[in-house]
Scaffold this motif. Sequence first.
Motif, PDB file in Angstrom:
ATOM      1  N   VAL A 161     -19.683 -75.706  -5.200  1.00 24.04           N
ATOM      2  CA  VAL A 161     -19.221 -77.066  -4.463  1.00 24.04           C
ATOM      3  C   VAL A 161     -17.716 -77.910  -4.973  1.00 24.04           C
ATOM      4  O   VAL A 161     -16.786 -78.634  -4.282  1.00 24.04           O
ATOM      5  N   GLU A 162     -17.761 -77.598  -6.388  1.00 21.97           N
ATOM      6  CA  GLU A 162     -16.857 -78.560  -7.053  1.00 21.97           C
ATOM      7  C   GLU A 162     -15.368 -77.846  -7.398  1.00 21.97           C
ATOM      8  O   GLU A 162     -14.436 -78.257  -6.914  1.00 21.97           O
ATOM      9  N   ARG A 163     -15.562 -76.201  -7.034  1.00 18.55           N
ATOM     10  CA  ARG A 163     -14.303 -75.957  -7.008  1.00 18.55           C
ATOM     11  C   ARG A 163     -13.987 -75.959  -5.219  1.00 18.55           C
ATOM     12  O   ARG A 163     -12.814 -76.499  -5.022  1.00 18.55           O
ATOM     13  N   ALA A 164     -15.061 -75.795  -3.613  1.00 17.04           N
ATOM     14  CA  ALA A 164     -14.186 -76.156  -2.853  1.00 17.04           C
ATOM     15  C   ALA A 164     -13.849 -78.473  -2.896  1.00 17.04           C
ATOM     16  O   ALA A 164     -12.916 -78.105  -2.112  1.00 17.04           O
ATOM     17  N   ARG A 165     -14.801 -78.936  -3.613  1.00 15.60           N
ATOM     18  CA  ARG A 165     -14.165 -80.293  -3.726  1.00 15.60           C
ATOM     19  C   ARG A 165     -12.381 -80.218  -4.120  1.00 15.60           C
ATOM     20  O   ARG A 165     -11.926 -81.231  -3.439  1.00 15.60           O
TER      21      ARG A 165
END
Length: 328
Positions: free
Chosen positions: A39-43
Amino acid sequence: MSTPAIGPQALRLFEYASARGDWTVGSACEQLDTTVEEVERARRQLITLGLLVESGDGESAAAATSPEAALLRLLTAEEEAAARLTDQIRRTRQQIDAMREVFLPLHTARSSGLSGDVVTGSDRIARVLGDTADMATSEILSMHPGPVMPPEVLTQGLRRDRQVLDRGVSMRVIHLRPMTRIVYSMTHLHELRTAGAQVRIADMVPFRFILADRVQALVPALHTPSSNALMVLRGEAVTALLVKVFEMCWAFAAPLEPAGTDEELGLTSQQLWVLRLMSTGRKDEAIARELGVSVRTLRRVMADLMAQLGVESRFQAGITAAKRGLLD
């Protein structure tokens, strides 16, 4: 600036964030069945693309924006980067033009006056030759007397000539006939012609010279005691005279014959060169060295050659070659 592509995980997160204005990383992990790291990478990717905007209040992971607005921001950033690059190119071009005016006399206004500099030493001469080739924009004329250069020198010159020809500069070259009697030098001439140069062969030329754009000439500095000196001449008064000399030598020179074989006997170019070198009385070791082959390979070539000529000795091969005009 390069726009990164949006990945599938980032696309899922954007769809989720667009539907939930109060989403968090934890809720995204639960709803999308994924890890915090993903999620952090996509964010981060969505924020880079401008599809998510951080609120700064710590209550939400980031607010989704409209794709249209994000694309407009990205386009604006690309246009600004392109404008900065264009401005940098313009400033660099101005600096180069200023340097040309000061340091590159080949591209200054033509003058009827005569100026010249003497250059000595192999390294400085090589540098001047390279600079002249780099500065030429339309034409190079050259004549090359003297002994055949070593293979490494010819290879270096061919590399420089190809760069000049690739820029669209025309090139006419006159070499002496001995260049056609050695395998590696004959190969050099054919490669030069294949690269786009016009090549002719002469029995004699008065002196070595290179003329670039009919403005700057490199000639031997015969008035100096140094045996390795070059004179750099500029000015139409002298270059026009050198053009006349070149055109006369060009008219009397012969076009380079195509690579191939003697049609009547089926002799290869290598066999013809072996015949001509044999006729000079050189030993096998010397002939092999000039051809760039081993002595064993040379003797095999000689055996095949004498079989094709129908002779049993070098002496008979020489007589047969002379009668058929193969030594001319």
